[in-house]
Scaffold this active site. Structure first.
Site, PDB file in Angstrom:
ATOM      1  N   TYR A 157      48.563   4.799  67.683  1.00 47.59           N
ATOM      2  CA  TYR A 157      49.557   5.183  68.547  1.00 47.59           C
ATOM      3  C   TYR A 157      49.745   4.015  69.577  1.00 47.59           C
ATOM      4  CZ  TYR A 157      51.324   8.281  72.089  1.00 47.59           C
ATOM      5  OH  TYR A 157      52.147   8.613  73.357  1.00 47.59           O
ATOM      6  N   LYS A 161      53.220   2.181  70.215  1.00 50.29           N
ATOM      7  CA  LYS A 161      53.794   2.266  71.535  1.00 50.29           C
ATOM      8  C   LYS A 161      53.976   0.807  72.447  1.00 50.29           C
ATOM      9  CE  LYS A 161      54.995   6.494  71.581  1.00 50.29           C
ATOM     10  NZ  LYS A 161      56.603   6.896  71.632  1.00 50.29           N
TER      11      LYS A 161
END
Length: 256
Positions: A157, A161
């Site tokens: 994640y 990002k």
């Protein structure tokens, strides 16, 4: 809402059925925008569209798509463009969040996080850029404070990002001569369906899981509505001289 910064403008919001996407769509509709609401949850997006029409008397169209599917991402943009024949603002917000020990992260888990959180931003933005160039529009993408500081038990994640941030800055540089703006927002912990109810990580160090804001009484995390104003600002002409910016909205989480 007295501001009308989006009168006459068409806005595409991904992940619009709930959370930050929903709150942002409602805010931009309140300011006069015509909304295209894209989400895998067709029913949820349609419900938001009805709410916008009834509350703000603004047109809103729900379009279902699978953010993990390259072709679906591009076709969704084409369908969105067909509704009004133009696009002024793209809000890249759709994403997924999963936790787990790095050593147990499978190649499939890694690939899925990249497809939804990073690849979809690439495909949707690339498909939308020609229309955005015509309107001298802008793109606001959702990154995360995880990309700035790292986060335990969520390596894919955070990496995805971080890619969103790098993509945003690179596009801002490449398209600045054409008046097309790209910015990103890094939320901290926000109480959405993505973050609330995430499965617990077995044998995790509790000290590494403590991530919360410092501002006021919202120690558990921000409400999606706390983020909507930041998206509205960057997407509006008030931010006409802002591009390549990464705005942190985390209640002081990353202050130090």
């Amino acid at each position: 809402m007295s501001l009308r910064r989006f009168d006459g403008k068409v806005v595409l919001v991904t992940g619009a059925a709930s959370g930050i996407g929903r709150a942002t769509a409602l805010r931009l509709a309140a300011e006069g925008g015509s909304l295209i609401l894209a989400d895998s949850n067709e029913g949820g997006a349609a419900e938001v569209a009805v709410g916008i029409a009834e509350t703000f008397h603004r047109p809103a169209q729900a379009i279902p798509y699978d953010a993990a599917d390259t072709v679906a991402c591009r076709r969704m943009v084409d369908r969105a463009l067909a509704v009004h024949g133009r696009l002024d603002v793209l809000i890249n917000n759709a994403g997924i969040y999963r936790r787990g020990h790095f050593a147990k992260t499978s190649a499939e888990d890694w690939a899925m996080m990249m497809r939804v959180n990073l690849d979809s931003v690439f495909h949707i933005t690339q498909q939308a850029v020609p229309a955005l160039l015509e309107m001298r529009g802008n793109v606001v993408s959702t990154a995360s404070t995880a990309a700035l500081t790292g986060i335990a038990y969520a390596v894919p994640y955070a990496a995805a990002k971080a890619g969103v941030i790098a993509m945003t800055k690179s596009l801002a540089t490449e398209y600045a001569p054409f008046g097309l703006r790209f910015n990103a927002i890094c939320p901290g912990r926000v109480l959405t369906n993505v973050s609330v109810g995430v499965a617990a990580v077995a044998e995790a160090d509790p000290a590494l899981l403590v991530r919360g804001p410092r501002l006021g009484t919202k120690l558990a995390g921000a409400d999606p509505e706390d983020l909507a104003g930041a998206y509205a600002y960057l997407a509006s002409d008030d931010a006409a001289f802002v591009t390549g910016s990464v705005l942190t909205v985390d209640g002081g989480l990353t202050v130090g």
